[in-house]
Design a protein around this motif. Sequence first.
Motif, PDB file in Angstrom:
ATOM      1  N   GLU A 133      21.543  -6.166  50.423  1.00  0.00           N
ATOM      2  CA  GLU A 133      21.163  -4.885  49.850  1.00  0.00           C
ATOM      3  C   GLU A 133      21.061  -3.817  50.934  1.00  0.00           C
ATOM      4  O   GLU A 133      21.502  -2.686  50.766  1.00  0.00           O
ATOM      5  CB  GLU A 133      19.824  -5.076  49.128  1.00  0.00           C
ATOM      6  N   ARG A 187      23.540  -0.466  51.699  1.00  0.00           N
ATOM      7  CA  ARG A 187      23.005   0.888  51.672  1.00  0.00           C
ATOM      8  C   ARG A 187      23.064   1.558  53.045  1.00  0.00           C
ATOM      9  O   ARG A 187      23.538   2.678  53.183  1.00  0.00           O
ATOM     10  CB  ARG A 187      21.547   0.860  51.180  1.00  0.00           C
ATOM     11  N   ASP A 191      25.911   1.570  48.396  1.00  0.00           N
ATOM     12  CA  ASP A 191      24.778   1.484  47.482  1.00  0.00           C
ATOM     13  C   ASP A 191      25.138   0.808  46.172  1.00  0.00           C
ATOM     14  O   ASP A 191      24.756   1.271  45.100  1.00  0.00           O
ATOM     15  CB  ASP A 191      24.232   2.880  47.172  1.00  0.00           C
ATOM     16  N   ALA A 192      25.896  -0.265  46.268  1.00  0.00           N
ATOM     17  CA  ALA A 192      26.385  -0.906  45.042  1.00  0.00           C
ATOM     18  C   ALA A 192      25.391  -1.896  44.459  1.00  0.00           C
ATOM     19  O   ALA A 192      25.435  -2.193  43.276  1.00  0.00           O
ATOM     20  CB  ALA A 192      27.703  -1.613  45.330  1.00  0.00           C
ATOM     21  N   ILE A 193      24.505  -2.420  45.314  1.00  0.00           N
ATOM     22  CA  ILE A 193      23.568  -3.440  44.840  1.00  0.00           C
ATOM     23  C   ILE A 193      22.144  -3.083  45.245  1.00  0.00           C
ATOM     24  O   ILE A 193      21.930  -2.288  46.158  1.00  0.00           O
ATOM     25  CB  ILE A 193      23.922  -4.843  45.407  1.00  0.00           C
ATOM     26  N   SER A 194      21.190  -3.681  44.556  1.00  0.00           N
ATOM     27  CA  SER A 194      19.788  -3.458  44.902  1.00  0.00           C
ATOM     28  C   SER A 194      18.976  -4.637  44.378  1.00  0.00           C
ATOM     29  O   SER A 194      19.490  -5.472  43.638  1.00  0.00           O
ATOM     30  CB  SER A 194      19.274  -2.171  44.257  1.00  0.00           C
ATOM     31  N   PRO A 237      23.558  -2.573  39.492  1.00  0.00           N
ATOM     32  CA  PRO A 237      22.818  -2.095  38.322  1.00  0.00           C
ATOM     33  C   PRO A 237      23.537  -2.466  37.016  1.00  0.00           C
ATOM     34  O   PRO A 237      24.752  -2.354  36.933  1.00  0.00           O
ATOM     35  CB  PRO A 237      22.762  -0.580  38.526  1.00  0.00           C
TER      36      PRO A 237
END
Lengths: 244, 150
Positions: free
Chosen positions: A136, A140, A146-149, A162
Amino acid sequence: MADKEMVRFAIDGQEVEAEKGTMLLPVALEYGFEIPHLCYHEAVSPYGACRLCLVEVTKRGRTRLTTSCNYPVDEGIDVTTDSEDIQRARRMILELLLARAPHSERIKKLAYEAGIKETRFSLMDVGDCILCGLCERVCREVVGADAISFISRGDKRDVGPPFADPIACIACGACVYICPTDCIKMEERGDERTIVKWNRTLKMQECKSCGKPFAPLFQLNWIIDKVNLPKDFYDLCPVCRAGR
Amino acid sequence: MKKAQLEKILKRYDYQDSDLLAILQDVQTQENYLPRKTLEEVAERLAIPLARVYKLATFYRTFSLTPRGRHLINVCLGTACHVRGATMVLERLKRDLGVKAGGTTKDLRFTLDTVRCIGCCSLGPVVVINEEIFGKLNQEKAAKLLKEYN
């Protein structure tokens, strides 16, 4: 620019020097001390998730166990990297990690080295992910996609795109590379690349010279857009470009 | 949620991404849940990654990504309520409403959820419906409460 303030302190009795406020773990590693760690990587911000980098820090007469990856160094602190308390805590952490990621070679090796034959905890079916957050953070902070979190929290905590829709993923593979338990797999078949965990498949650009597919078109266009490169910048694969 | 409604909320917070939490709260209050499309619009209008919005939206219990019922029932399962029979109250509500804990009735009338203590243990077992607190409940009393809400 103001001079950097340097501080002196001790690690296992050895006098060391570092810039005030830098994190303890990288300083210790620089000086050749061995501290096991999984969720720390020099390319991204420290996070303190895996808890393996525990050390004992004595400051103003008080000693406590703390993670070294996110502990800012200060003048006169006294650091112990290996004690019975540390080893005991670390063994427990490793047992827990082993239950989450029973297939991870790296964790198995660390556990073996700590004298753990098997974990007392029931094995979890979470695909070896230990929620260290490296994927993650790299996505970022380094890639900028910023594709995953992280998703949800507590025992439901997970990491992913998301709505399970990896639309922003450029399939660059940074997460694959950085994952300490190798739980993010990348597959290349023909001219397609798949990041298995995020369920992202992208078509790759073929080199105009040797014809070999070398990187996802979506990723290349994304980079071209981001740093204003000429449109034909990625016509050639790195090998052919180097040979010109 | 209509574009104009969202715009009004965003304007209230001067399009500051640091107020994302408050923005999502306002959307949740108005819509009773966070529609995916609205979250995507929030991300776009604030010029922040959708991943960040989603991370926040899934972290807090006040938020729901699926439509919630008009009335939110929270059954306290804290220690005090638990020993006074909160589980039986919960079981009764589950049976009467035909949903599991965390579920929403098909007619969108109720959402049934649980909490871990709301800080009025002397009243246990306690159920909170919307903002109103009902104490000293048993199965019968809890079942009767439902009639008051439409």
